[in-house]
Structure formats: C-alpha cells, structure tokens
Design an enzyme around this catalytic site. Structure first.
Site, PDB file in Angstrom:
ATOM      1  CD  GLU A 126      -4.621  -5.959   2.562  1.00  0.00           C
ATOM      2  OE1 GLU A 126      -3.517  -6.068   1.976  1.00  0.00           O
ATOM      3  OE2 GLU A 126      -4.848  -5.081   3.412  1.00  0.00           O
ATOM      4  CD  GLU A 162      -3.033  -1.104   2.200  1.00  0.00           C
ATOM      5  OE1 GLU A 162      -2.905  -0.272   3.137  1.00  0.00           O
ATOM      6  OE2 GLU A 162      -3.989  -1.899   2.139  1.00  0.00           O
TER       7      GLU A 162
END
Length: 220
Positions: free
Chosen positions: A138, A42
C-alpha cells in the site's frame, strides 16, 4: 470490510460477520484477480502501536482480535476457498505474526510479510525514498480526478483549488497542499490569469506527479 477500527465480538455480531464473509467469499472467489484474502486492514499494527489507546487492557483486545479475525473469519475463508492464502491483517509479518500469537511485536517490519508506505513530503521521483521490503502492498500518493469528472458534481463557484468544494472533498489532512508540494519539486505551478484554466492545469500536474510516483515505485 474491517479497517482501522475496533470491532465488537458479541455473538450476534459474530453471527452476522460469519454470514457476510461466507456470502462474499462464495461470490468473489472465482475472480482471478484475487490473490490473497486479508482479514482486516491495519488493525494488527493499530493494536500494537496503540492507535486507539488500548494499552490499559491489551490482553482483552488481543483476545477479541484473535476471536474475530482468526477463529471466525479465517476459519470461514479457508473453508470456502482453499486455493488462496489468508492473512489476518495487512500489514503483517506472515508466519512470524502467527508464531507470535497473531499480533507481532512489529507488524510493519520491512523484513517480513508486507508493509504500508506513506511519505507525502519526500520527492517521490527519487526511488531511494522507497523502502526495501519483501512487499510494499500500500502506497499513499494522491492526485485529483480530471476536471470533466469534478464538473459533474460541482458548480462554477467551486472551480478554484482553494475553494470549499476542494477542501470538503479532501479527507487527508493537508492533502491538497502536499499534492502541490510534490508537483512543485519538478514543475512550475500554473500561473494563468484565467482561474478555470489555472485549475485545470493544476489538476493535470497532480496527475502527472501521481503517475511518476507510481512509475518510480514499479521500477523498484
């Protein structure tokens, strides 16, 4: 090892990173469960969406990002393991991200690469709430572990869903309430007078809800 944060690019740090990555790739590359290497978690989307208030000097932070994850980590990964692909970050837009200089305009786009999906409030039993993407790598749903696990690290004073112990063990804001909200969409929350039995029933419902979230995800 690199997730949701900014990291230095001084030579001593990069030297340490290169040694660590080399060691870990050699140690893990024989495992068949590994299908792809990702440089970070991320951090591409974090820079693009200004999670760390870096917009005042994006050029510098972008250069540091490429230096760490592309010129150093990627170089070693591809050298040590040619059997698997490498992505600099997850989520990412894959080849589109590379073409845009390793930081895409919209790294979490559902049209390219992979995305992360978190929606704690919508009914996770409803498959229509899940995104239609190339790969959702995810998901964010929680449940509590079984009481037999919690019992080993707690005392009788902790055995209440609203106790300090349950609050302290929860690292997501409102996570405990959100688990109850999900369970309450399809079940009547436990009402037993015995506080320990009520806790065990509550834990069980969070697990059933968590299971169903996963089943609906797989059905996509």
């Amino acid at each position: 090892m690199f997730a949701c944060a900014l990291y230095p690019v001084e030579q001593n740090f990069l030297k340490s990173v290169r040694a660590e990555v080399t060691y870990q790739i050699r140690r893990l590359k024989s495992h068949p469960c590994i299908i792809i290497w990702s440089g970070n978690n991320e951090n591409e989307v974090a820079l693009r969406m200004n999670w760390f208030q870096t917009s005042f000097d994006l050029e510098t932070y972008f250069k540091d990002y490429v230096n760490l994850y592309v010129r150093n980590i990627r170089e070693i990964v591809l050298q040590e393991d040619k059997s698997r692909p490498f992505i600099a970050s997850s989520p990412t837009n894959g080849a589109k991200t590379v073409a845009e200089g390793w930081i895409s305009e919209d790294p979490d786009s559902s049209l390219y690469g992979d995305i992360h999906f978190y929606d704690y409030l919508s009914d996770c039993w409803d498959w229509k709430v899940f995104p239609k993407a190339r790969l959702v790598s995810e998901y964010g749903y929680q449940s509590w572990p079984s009481f037999s696990t919690l019992e080993k690290v707690s005392t009788k004073e902790d055995w209440s869903y609203g106790s300090h112990f349950f609050f302290h063990r929860q690292h997501h804001v409102n996570g405990n309430d959100e688990m109850l909200q999900q369970a309450n969409l399809h079940f009547i929350l436990p009402q037993r007078k015995d506080s320990l039995l009520r806790l065990k029933d509550t834990i069980y419902l969070t697990q059933v809800s968590h299971l169903q979230c996963g089943v609906d995800r797989l059905l996509l």
